[in-house]
Design an enzyme around this catalytic site. Structure first.
Site, PDB file in Angstrom:
ATOM      1  N   ASP A  96     -10.302  49.723 -46.068  1.00  0.00           N
ATOM      2  CA  ASP A  96     -10.537  50.155 -44.698  1.00  0.00           C
ATOM      3  C   ASP A  96     -10.351  48.921 -43.821  1.00  0.00           C
ATOM      4  OD1 ASP A  96     -11.589  51.659 -42.511  1.00  0.00           O
ATOM      5  OD2 ASP A  96     -12.824  52.768 -43.945  1.00  0.00           O
ATOM      6  N   ASP A 187      -8.979  51.890 -38.983  1.00  0.00           N
ATOM      7  CA  ASP A 187     -10.117  52.489 -38.296  1.00  0.00           C
ATOM      8  C   ASP A 187      -9.898  52.561 -36.781  1.00  0.00           C
ATOM      9  OD1 ASP A 187     -13.118  53.172 -38.554  1.00  0.00           O
ATOM     10  OD2 ASP A 187     -13.150  51.601 -37.025  1.00  0.00           O
ATOM     11  N   GLU A 249      -6.580  56.306 -38.481  1.00  0.00           N
ATOM     12  CA  GLU A 249      -7.619  57.173 -37.938  1.00  0.00           C
ATOM     13  C   GLU A 249      -7.411  57.214 -36.432  1.00  0.00           C
ATOM     14  OE1 GLU A 249     -12.423  57.833 -37.513  1.00  0.00           O
ATOM     15  OE2 GLU A 249     -11.530  55.898 -37.136  1.00  0.00           O
ATOM     16  N   HIS A 302     -17.148  60.395 -44.286  1.00  0.00           N
ATOM     17  CA  HIS A 302     -18.511  59.874 -44.162  1.00  0.00           C
ATOM     18  C   HIS A 302     -19.068  60.014 -42.741  1.00  0.00           C
ATOM     19  CE1 HIS A 302     -15.712  56.934 -42.774  1.00  0.00           C
ATOM     20  NE2 HIS A 302     -16.686  56.283 -42.168  1.00  0.00           N
ATOM     21  N   ASP A 303     -18.302  60.569 -41.818  1.00  0.00           N
ATOM     22  CA  ASP A 303     -18.735  60.654 -40.418  1.00  0.00           C
ATOM     23  C   ASP A 303     -19.186  62.035 -39.977  1.00  0.00           C
ATOM     24  OD1 ASP A 303     -18.220  57.977 -39.795  1.00  0.00           O
ATOM     25  OD2 ASP A 303     -16.112  58.394 -39.350  1.00  0.00           O
TER      26      ASP A 303
HETATM   27  C1  NOJ Z   1     -14.665  55.388 -37.622  1.00  0.00           C
HETATM   28  C2  NOJ Z   1     -15.470  55.202 -38.870  1.00  0.00           C
HETATM   29  O1  NOJ Z   1     -15.092  56.177 -39.816  1.00  0.00           O
HETATM   30  C3  NOJ Z   1     -16.919  55.297 -38.459  1.00  0.00           C
HETATM   31  O2  NOJ Z   1     -17.765  55.345 -39.579  1.00  0.00           O
HETATM   32  C4  NOJ Z   1     -17.232  54.142 -37.553  1.00  0.00           C
HETATM   33  O3  NOJ Z   1     -18.549  54.287 -37.064  1.00  0.00           O
HETATM   34  C5  NOJ Z   1     -16.283  54.067 -36.362  1.00  0.00           C
HETATM   35  N1  NOJ Z   1     -14.920  54.299 -36.724  1.00  0.00           N
HETATM   36  C6  NOJ Z   1     -16.352  52.710 -35.708  1.00  0.00           C
HETATM   37  O4  NOJ Z   1     -15.818  51.738 -36.558  1.00  0.00           O
END
Ligand code: NOJ
Ligand code: MG
Length: 479
Positions: A96, A187, A249, A302-303
């Protein structure tokens, strides 16, 4: 064909996968110990959520050193062992890469303040809001100046208009490529570059198709995010990444993806991730994303709420069949293969944005710790007695075995994708000589299938011109 084109990538949340040293926190040696699970499943690659040293304001997404491993997770030597062990099993490794911001405790923040974005005035210069709520500007107590943070205040945004930032991050990419990494998940890159004039975001006129928190939903993020200059910045990453896989992402609707795909291999299909379990909504999300031909299909991470929580236990088998038969790469979040749902999280919470619930440990066996740790788990396992890898491996009818069969069958699915007309409540599409049909409803629905399924979610998924409730099947075209 690049290795990732039809790949299944397994997302590991390292703190919650396997603990090897009894401290209750998953670690890299634990991942290495469990690689046989991935090999047995048949996935092509694993993506490790951040492994770098971090003060954990955002659980690793606040990085304080990009070229080291968090001591709680292990060491660089452990990482090299992991890569070697993955290699032996034919598994690729993705890291990541957190480009948009660092931890406020990263030495760069004090040593190179000009690598960050500061307000030209004594206070917030505009109305931008942070993704987790509140203003996107905070006062640095040491200097009295205001800095930008698109996420938590502990995550100051880097200034990608500064060439030194670009060069520093290129070095990070080189560092990990030299250690055998096969690619990166990038990210939050739609927030990589912001408007150089720091203009106010206008009020939102239409509803954004992806969920936004609090005040973030009231603005149209045309200046604080998704700037065209981000593509050139990402091209600088591509120039050192060579043909390593770059998955972006981009928290934007599908229509925003094409410029990113000029420099990246894949972007996550977020409209698909958030589509409710409803045939029409799923078709609407799939059609434009499939047209791009280079989205990474994903249903959870995970979000956001776990797949089992979102679609409900009845639809888990059909959701697996959908995810793994769409054309292109698919990402599976650890635990989804055994149907793990959201857990209770922690009290008090670790994550202020409420995401502990999606990060409970992997459940390997029926013991109270789920086989995750010999110590006190940092987050308790949810329901290891009800679902765990060991029990599901012994049961050929389990969800876990269905995942494995679906992954193994991907080779049979050919190009020539197209959504097909189908009864209400049914999603159907062709993949070359195969037809996939999924019933998203709790009632039998009409479905035309002349042949026995190659693979199905249930023993009698297709019978007498009908597809069973919650079922899905892959059949051969007749003729
Ligand atoms: C996306 C990540 O998946 C998340 O977990 C994170 O809080 C935010 N980006 C900020 O880095
Ligand atoms: Mg540990």
């Amino acid at each position: 064909m690049p290795w990732w084109e039809q790949a299944v990538v397994y997302q590991i949340y390292p703190r919650s996968f396997q603990d090897s040293d009894g401290d209750g926190v998953g670690d890299l040696r634990g991942v290495t110990e469990r690689l046989d699970h991935l090999a047995w499943l048949g996935v092509d690659a694993l993506w490790l959520s951040p492994i770098y040293p971090s003060p954990l304001a955002d659980f690793g997404y606040d990085v304080s050193d990009y070229t080291a491993v968090d001591p709680q997770l292990g060491s660089l030597a452990d990482f090299e062992e992991l890569v070697a062990a993955a290699d032996e099993r034919g598994l690729r490794v993705l890291l990541d890469l957190i480009l948009c911001h660092t931890s406020i405790e990263h030495p760069w923040f004090r040593e190179h303040p000009d690598w960050y974005i500061w307000s030209p005035v004594d206070g917030p210069p505009n109305n931008w809001v942070a993704a987790f709520g509140g203003p996107a500007w905070s006062r640095d107590e040491q200097t009295g100046r205001w800095y930008l943070h698109s996420f938590y205040p502990e995550q100051p945004d880097l200034d990608w208009r500064n060439h030194e930032v670009v060069a520093a991050m290129q070095d990070v990419v080189r560092f990990w490529l030299e250690r055998g990494v096969d690619g990166f998940r990038l990210d939050a890159i739609d927030k990589l570059i912001k408007d150089d004039r720091l203009r106010n975001d206008p009020p939102a006129t239409a509803t954004f198709p992806l969920p936004l928190r609090g005040e973030a939903a009231t603005l149209e993020h045309v200046y604080s995010a998704h700037r065209p200059e981000a593509i050139a910045a990402l091209a600088a990453i591509r120039s050192v990444a060579g043909d390593a896989l770059l998955v972006g992402e981009v928290f934007q609707p599908t229509s925003a993806y094409p410029p990113y795909l000029e420099v990246l291999d894949l972007v996550f299909a977020f409209e698909f991730l958030f589509a409710p379990w409803d045939a029409e909504r799923l078709r609407a999300a799939i059609a434009p994303a499939a047209e791009l031909r280079r989205v990474a299909w994903v249903m959870s991470n995970h979000d956001f709420d776990r797949l089992a929580t979102r679609v409900g236990p009845d639809n888990l088998r059909a959701a697996a069949l959908l995810l793994l038969t769409l054309p292109g790469a698919a990402f599976v979040y650890q635990g989804d293969e055994i149907g793990l749902a959201n857990g209770p999280g922690s009290d008090p919470p670790y994550d202020r944005a409420g995401r502990d619930a999606m990060r409970h440990p992997m459940q390997w066996d029926a013991s109270p710790s789920g086989g995750f740790t010999t110590g006190e788990p940092w987050l308790p396992p949810v329901d290891p007695a009800e679902r765990n890898v060991e029990a599901q491996r012994e049961n050929p009818d389990s969800l876990l075995h269905l995942y494995r069969r679906l992954i193994a069958a991907r080779g049979e699915l050919q190009d020539g994708f197209g959504l097909l007309d189908a009864a209400d409540g049914v999603v159907a599409y062709e993949r070359g000589e195969r037809v996939v049909a999924i019933n998203t409803t709790a009632n039998p629905r009409p479905a035309s299938a002349a042949n026995e399924p190659d693979i199905a979610t249930h023993p009698s998924a297709l019978a007498e011109g009908r597809i069973a409730p919650h079922a899905g099947a892959v059949t051969r075209k007749s003729g």
